[in-house]
Motif scaffolding. Structure first.
Motif, PDB file in Angstrom:
ATOM      1  N   GLU A  70       0.615  -0.965  -0.150  1.00 44.20           N
ATOM      2  CA  GLU A  70       0.151   0.067  -0.151  1.00 44.20           C
ATOM      3  C   GLU A  70       0.789   1.458  -0.162  1.00 44.20           C
ATOM      4  OE1 GLU A  70      -3.277   0.079  -0.468  1.00 44.20           O
ATOM      5  OE2 GLU A  70      -3.627  -2.140  -0.019  1.00 44.20           O
TER       6      GLU A  70
ATOM      7  N   GLU B  79      -1.206  15.422   0.549  1.00 42.59           N
ATOM      8  CA  GLU B  79      -1.942  14.682  -0.539  1.00 42.59           C
ATOM      9  C   GLU B  79      -3.365  14.191  -0.136  1.00 42.59           C
ATOM     10  OE1 GLU B  79       1.654  12.295  -2.552  1.00 42.59           O
ATOM     11  OE2 GLU B  79       0.849  11.530  -0.663  1.00 42.59           O
ATOM     12  N   ASP B  80      -4.038  14.187  -1.199  1.00 42.17           N
ATOM     13  CA  ASP B  80      -5.614  13.673  -1.076  1.00 42.17           C
ATOM     14  C   ASP B  80      -5.392  12.336  -0.498  1.00 42.17           C
ATOM     15  OD1 ASP B  80      -8.241  12.766  -1.050  1.00 42.17           O
ATOM     16  OD2 ASP B  80      -8.442  13.611  -3.195  1.00 42.17           O
ATOM     17  N   PRO B  81      -5.919  12.082   0.861  1.00 38.29           N
ATOM     18  CA  PRO B  81      -6.033  10.616   1.260  1.00 38.29           C
ATOM     19  C   PRO B  81      -6.870   9.549   0.556  1.00 38.29           C
ATOM     20  CG  PRO B  81      -6.955  12.059   2.925  1.00 38.29           C
ATOM     21  CD  PRO B  81      -6.567  12.923   1.744  1.00 38.29           C
ATOM     22  N   ASP B  82      -7.689  10.093  -0.314  1.00 35.90           N
ATOM     23  CA  ASP B  82      -8.508   9.189  -1.021  1.00 35.90           C
ATOM     24  C   ASP B  82      -7.829   8.692  -2.520  1.00 35.90           C
ATOM     25  OD1 ASP B  82     -10.429   9.443   0.886  1.00 35.90           O
ATOM     26  OD2 ASP B  82     -11.289  11.174   0.148  1.00 35.90           O
ATOM     27  N   THR B  83      -6.799   9.365  -2.859  1.00 41.86           N
ATOM     28  CA  THR B  83      -6.213   9.102  -4.330  1.00 41.86           C
ATOM     29  C   THR B  83      -5.273   7.544  -3.724  1.00 41.86           C
ATOM     30  OG1 THR B  83      -6.050  11.201  -4.750  1.00 41.86           O
ATOM     31  CG2 THR B  83      -4.626   9.727  -5.925  1.00 41.86           C
ATOM     32  N   GLU B  84      -5.665   6.680  -4.609  1.00 37.68           N
ATOM     33  CA  GLU B  84      -4.575   5.504  -4.586  1.00 37.68           C
ATOM     34  C   GLU B  84      -3.778   5.689  -5.690  1.00 37.68           C
ATOM     35  OE1 GLU B  84      -6.706   1.876  -2.572  1.00 37.68           O
ATOM     36  OE2 GLU B  84      -7.581   2.271  -4.395  1.00 37.68           O
TER      37      GLU B  84
ATOM     38  N   PRO C 174      -3.597  -1.279  -4.323  1.00 39.76           N
ATOM     39  CA  PRO C 174      -4.572  -0.288  -5.320  1.00 39.76           C
ATOM     40  C   PRO C 174      -4.431  -1.122  -6.792  1.00 39.76           C
ATOM     41  CG  PRO C 174      -2.959   0.886  -4.067  1.00 39.76           C
ATOM     42  CD  PRO C 174      -2.554  -0.506  -3.789  1.00 39.76           C
TER      43      PRO C 174
ATOM     44  N   HIS D 225      -8.275  -2.115  -8.154  1.00 39.76           N
ATOM     45  CA  HIS D 225      -8.826  -1.467  -9.396  1.00 39.76           C
ATOM     46  C   HIS D 225      -9.202  -2.228 -10.473  1.00 39.76           C
ATOM     47  CE1 HIS D 225      -8.912   1.682 -12.209  1.00 39.76           C
ATOM     48  NE2 HIS D 225      -8.076   0.999 -13.080  1.00 39.76           N
TER      49      HIS D 225
END
Length: 117
Positions: free
Chosen positions: A35, A42-47, A77, A81
């Motif tokens: 991970e 950074e945006d924590p929701d961006t993988e 991720p 995905h």
């Protein structure tokens, strides 16, 4: 896909780098991590699927010793995905080649224009 199979897919993706460019991939380590931990800005929701850490080839100064650059591929991720093995193998290849592009100094925008991101 097992961890060993995932590692093999990353290795296979590296074989897609043309020989004349692969010869320039010196002092670079490619690793797989489960991970990505976002940084505070950074945006924590961006993988992220991958990350290049280092100094691009065209910006390097010659020094007698330096830590290797790192290309990191994030297994979790990518596994979440992709819907099937074929899509996963293709996305691993895209991710590896995208990060190799950063090693050569290619910007994020240009990589997307080229279809590698």
């Amino acid at each position: 896909m097992s961890e060993d199979e995932f590692d093999a897919a990353v290795s296979a993706a590296l074989t897609r780098v043309p020989d004349e460019l692969a010869r320039l991939l010196t002092n670079v380590v490619v690793v797989v991590e489960e991970e990505y931990e976002p940084q505070h800005w950074e945006d924590p929701d961006t993988e992220l699927f991958g990350l290049y850490e280092g100094v691009p080839l065209g910006e390097r100064a010659e020094v007698p010793w330096q830590m290797p650059d790192r290309i990191v591929v994030f297994r979790g991720p990518l596994m979440r995905h992709c819907r099937d093995r074929a899509e996963l193998e293709e996305q691993i290849t895209v991710t590896v080649l995208h990060e190799v592009g950063h090693f050569f100094g290619i910007s994020e925008e240009r990589l997307h224009e080229l279809g590698w991101g």
